[in-house]
Design an enzyme around this catalytic site. Structure first.
Site, PDB file in Angstrom:
ATOM      1  N   LYS A  13       6.933  -3.204 -13.293  1.00  0.00           N
ATOM      2  CA  LYS A  13       6.562  -2.007 -14.072  1.00  0.00           C
ATOM      3  C   LYS A  13       6.057  -2.387 -15.471  1.00  0.00           C
ATOM      4  CE  LYS A  13      10.720  -0.168 -13.649  1.00  0.00           C
ATOM      5  NZ  LYS A  13      11.421  -1.057 -12.702  1.00  0.00           N
ATOM      6  N   ARG A  87      14.975   7.691 -14.171  1.00  0.00           N
ATOM      7  CA  ARG A  87      15.638   6.817 -13.206  1.00  0.00           C
ATOM      8  C   ARG A  87      16.723   7.573 -12.440  1.00  0.00           C
ATOM      9  NH1 ARG A  87      14.583   1.661 -16.066  1.00  0.00           N
ATOM     10  NH2 ARG A  87      15.390  -0.083 -14.890  1.00  0.00           N
ATOM     11  N   ARG A 127      12.549 -14.914 -14.285  1.00  0.00           N
ATOM     12  CA  ARG A 127      11.854 -14.289 -15.423  1.00  0.00           C
ATOM     13  C   ARG A 127      12.359 -14.837 -16.753  1.00  0.00           C
ATOM     14  NH1 ARG A 127      11.480  -7.850 -15.712  1.00  0.00           N
ATOM     15  NH2 ARG A 127      13.753  -7.948 -15.801  1.00  0.00           N
ATOM     16  N   ARG A 160      16.880 -12.841 -19.811  1.00  0.00           N
ATOM     17  CA  ARG A 160      17.656 -11.629 -20.073  1.00  0.00           C
ATOM     18  C   ARG A 160      19.037 -11.765 -19.436  1.00  0.00           C
ATOM     19  NH1 ARG A 160      13.905  -6.474 -18.545  1.00  0.00           N
ATOM     20  NH2 ARG A 160      15.909  -5.731 -17.793  1.00  0.00           N
TER      21      ARG A 160
END
Ligand code: AMP
Length: 212
Positions: A13, A87, A127, A160
């Site tokens: 996204k 969400r 990531r 993260r």
């Protein structure tokens, strides 16, 4: 016209929203980015959101909806890309009301990024982000030229906290329970569009073009 961009964590996204913004003409609201920014700056919102974000749970609706309302109030007259919001069903209903009450440019499409679970896991665990400019990398698919250093600004890259495997499973559960039902919600409204999120980001972006 405004757009909703939704899908499971790791669907891409943020990557696709960044490309849409580059095309111009729309204001980007990413609730995840807003929470991370607030956490970095230790604001009251950040302190409130931290335990939820770090553990992979959804931040309570009242907090999230209040945050979006504030951004809308401060950016009246814009066309928005809602990235990672709504969400939950209460958030979707609240957004509909906000759009109506605040005269926000109406939602034209709810674009759902579809990616198989095994691909989500590979994307999320690999990531890495730049601490300074927020650029996104992947240890295998799009690594930095120098390990741990952002190609764009030289900042330090990091993983993260919520991209660790145990937290990812909580995020996927939250997605299945609370966000997946939004597919039906937007189908009923005639706004739902499924986009294949697999493959190279440029190819995925080309699939969005008819809806932008
Ligand atoms: P994201 O960057 O979209 O993956 O979001 C990271 C985290 O921020 C999520 O796992 C949630 O803890 C929180 N978050 C982001 N958007 C929302 C939302 N619309 N509702 C509740 N929590 C959210």
């Amino acid at each position: 016209m405004s757009l909703v961009l939704f899908g499971p964590p790791g669907a891409g996204k943020g990557t696709q929203a960044a490309r849409m913004i580059r095309e111009g003409g729309k204001f980007h609201i990413s609730t995840g980015d807003l929470f991370r920014g607030a956490m970095k700056n230790n604001t009251p919102l950040g302190l409130e959101a931290k335990s939820y974000v770090d553990s992979g749970q959804l931040v309570p609706d009242s907090v999230t909806i209040g945050l979006v309302k504030e951004v809308l109030e401060n950016n009246r007259g814009q066309d928005f890309i809602f990235d990672g919001f709504p969400r939950t069903s209460p958030q979707a209903e609240a957004l509909e009301k906000l759009v109506h009450d605040m005269g926000v440019s109406p939602i034209r499409h709810a674009l759902f990024l579809e990616v198989p679970q095994e691909t989500l896991l590979t994307r999320l665990t690999g990531r890495r982000l730049c601490r300074d400019c927020g650029a996104v990398y992947h240890v295998e698919a799009s690594p930095t030229a120098v390990d741990g250093k952002c190609d764009k600004c030289g900042g330090e890259t990091y993983q993260r906290k919520d991209d660790s495997e145990d937290v990812i499973s909580t995020r996927l559960e939250a997605y299945a329970k609370s966000t997946e039902p939004l597919k039906e919600y937007y189908q009923k409204k005639g706004l739902f569009v499924a986009i294949d999120g697999q493959g190279d980001p440029d190819r995925v972006f080309a699939r969005f073009q008819p809806y932008l």
